[in-house]
Design a protein around this motif. Structure first.
Motif, PDB file in Angstrom:
ATOM      1  N   GLY A 142      20.326   8.718  39.793  1.00 38.95           N
ATOM      2  CA  GLY A 142      20.827   8.480  41.199  1.00 38.95           C
ATOM      3  C   GLY A 142      19.725   8.319  42.083  1.00 38.95           C
ATOM      4  O   GLY A 142      18.633   8.434  41.900  1.00 38.95           O
ATOM      5  N   TYR A 143      19.933   7.668  43.327  1.00 35.04           N
ATOM      6  CA  TYR A 143      18.764   7.682  44.154  1.00 35.04           C
ATOM      7  C   TYR A 143      19.349   7.736  45.665  1.00 35.04           C
ATOM      8  O   TYR A 143      20.536   7.419  45.890  1.00 35.04           O
ATOM      9  CB  TYR A 143      17.916   6.378  44.147  1.00 35.04           C
ATOM     10  N   ILE A 144      18.621   8.015  46.688  1.00 38.51           N
ATOM     11  CA  ILE A 144      18.724   7.883  48.056  1.00 38.51           C
ATOM     12  C   ILE A 144      17.658   7.104  48.604  1.00 38.51           C
ATOM     13  O   ILE A 144      16.495   7.587  48.410  1.00 38.51           O
ATOM     14  CB  ILE A 144      19.214   9.094  48.703  1.00 38.51           C
ATOM     15  N   GLN A 145      17.949   6.167  49.534  1.00 41.10           N
ATOM     16  CA  GLN A 145      16.973   5.557  50.200  1.00 41.10           C
ATOM     17  C   GLN A 145      17.158   5.903  51.806  1.00 41.10           C
ATOM     18  O   GLN A 145      18.275   5.539  52.227  1.00 41.10           O
ATOM     19  CB  GLN A 145      16.975   4.073  50.177  1.00 41.10           C
ATOM     20  N   LYS A 151      17.003  10.605  41.250  1.00 42.27           N
ATOM     21  CA  LYS A 151      17.365  12.125  40.679  1.00 42.27           C
ATOM     22  C   LYS A 151      17.388  11.753  39.068  1.00 42.27           C
ATOM     23  O   LYS A 151      17.662  10.754  38.955  1.00 42.27           O
ATOM     24  CB  LYS A 151      18.997  12.115  41.112  1.00 42.27           C
ATOM     25  N   GLU A 152      16.473  12.687  38.696  1.00 41.94           N
ATOM     26  CA  GLU A 152      16.280  12.370  37.049  1.00 41.94           C
ATOM     27  C   GLU A 152      16.844  13.548  36.349  1.00 41.94           C
ATOM     28  O   GLU A 152      16.735  14.640  36.813  1.00 41.94           O
ATOM     29  CB  GLU A 152      14.547  12.305  37.074  1.00 41.94           C
ATOM     30  N   MET A 204      16.922  18.961  35.771  1.00 45.55           N
ATOM     31  CA  MET A 204      17.144  18.031  36.817  1.00 45.55           C
ATOM     32  C   MET A 204      16.228  17.986  37.971  1.00 45.55           C
ATOM     33  O   MET A 204      15.829  19.031  38.438  1.00 45.55           O
ATOM     34  CB  MET A 204      18.558  18.264  37.418  1.00 45.55           C
ATOM     35  N   THR A 205      15.648  16.921  38.403  1.00 51.96           N
ATOM     36  CA  THR A 205      14.680  16.758  39.383  1.00 51.96           C
ATOM     37  C   THR A 205      14.904  15.650  40.360  1.00 51.96           C
ATOM     38  O   THR A 205      15.429  14.709  39.825  1.00 51.96           O
ATOM     39  CB  THR A 205      13.335  16.275  38.832  1.00 51.96           C
ATOM     40  N   PHE A 250      27.456   9.842  35.672  1.00 55.02           N
ATOM     41  CA  PHE A 250      27.023  11.359  36.092  1.00 55.02           C
ATOM     42  C   PHE A 250      27.568  11.706  37.265  1.00 55.02           C
ATOM     43  O   PHE A 250      27.246  12.654  37.820  1.00 55.02           O
ATOM     44  CB  PHE A 250      25.356  11.064  36.375  1.00 55.02           C
ATOM     45  N   ARG A 251      28.663  11.244  37.788  1.00 54.23           N
ATOM     46  CA  ARG A 251      29.333  11.248  39.105  1.00 54.23           C
ATOM     47  C   ARG A 251      30.229  12.783  38.872  1.00 54.23           C
ATOM     48  O   ARG A 251      30.700  13.050  37.863  1.00 54.23           O
ATOM     49  CB  ARG A 251      30.370  10.128  39.500  1.00 54.23           C
ATOM     50  N   HIS A 252      30.335  13.291  39.946  1.00 58.75           N
ATOM     51  CA  HIS A 252      31.264  14.415  39.866  1.00 58.75           C
ATOM     52  C   HIS A 252      30.448  15.875  39.379  1.00 58.75           C
ATOM     53  O   HIS A 252      31.149  16.517  38.848  1.00 58.75           O
ATOM     54  CB  HIS A 252      32.568  14.344  39.569  1.00 58.75           C
ATOM     55  N   GLN A 253      29.145  15.552  39.499  1.00 55.90           N
ATOM     56  CA  GLN A 253      28.292  16.672  39.003  1.00 55.90           C
ATOM     57  C   GLN A 253      27.483  17.190  40.163  1.00 55.90           C
ATOM     58  O   GLN A 253      26.477  18.046  39.745  1.00 55.90           O
ATOM     59  CB  GLN A 253      27.487  16.216  37.809  1.00 55.90           C
TER      60      GLN A 253
END
Length: 142
Positions: free
Chosen positions: A57-60, A49-50, A1-2, A84-87
């Motif tokens: 996922g992402y954050i801006q 997030k890869e 996970m990156t 992929f939620r709740h991980q």
């Protein structure tokens, strides 16, 4: 996970997350133009997030400076693929954004979340964010 800085090649995944996770439909071509601007601006950042080569996922974040408060970074988007939620992905992205904001000299993060997004509100409270006020969001397009 990156977790890494987004690239122009990530736009299809980001646009999908915008539509599915945030309910913000926007033309792909225009989203590509916005991402190019974000990536060229030192006051803005977008991290993805890869997992196994897939953006999930992402954050801006964007600089938020005013004459009536501390220097903050504004979270303009935080999205995680429903599968992929709740991980811990959202939490990881948020912590990564917080660290980037600190590194830029910001004194904290701020964000807006739609009234209907009650699960997101629980998440933010759990991560130490406090509700400051309720607002009505206005916009005028030209």
């Amino acid at each position: 996970m990156t977790i890494r800085v987004a690239t122009k090649a990530d736009i299809q995944a980001i646009n999908r997350l915008n539509t599915e996770a945030l309910q913000h439909e926007y033309p792909l071509k225009e989203a590509e133009e916005r991402l190019a601007y974000i990536l060229s601006s030192p006051a803005n950042q977008l991290f993805v997030k890869e997992i196994a080569g897939q953006v999930v996922g992402y954050i801006q974040l964007s600089e938020y400076i005013c004459t009536y408060g501390p220097i903050l970074m504004n979270v303009l988007g935080l999205a995680v693929d429903e599968a992929f939620r709740h991980q811990g992905i959202g939490k990881g992205l948020l912590k990564h954004g917080e660290q980037w904001a600190k590194d830029q000299g910001a004194q904290g993060l701020r964000l807006n979340s739609g009234l209907e997004r009650t699960e997101a509100h629980k998440f933010y409270r759990h991560e130490g964010y406090e509700e400051i006020k309720k607002q009505i969001n206005f916009r005028k397009l030209f």
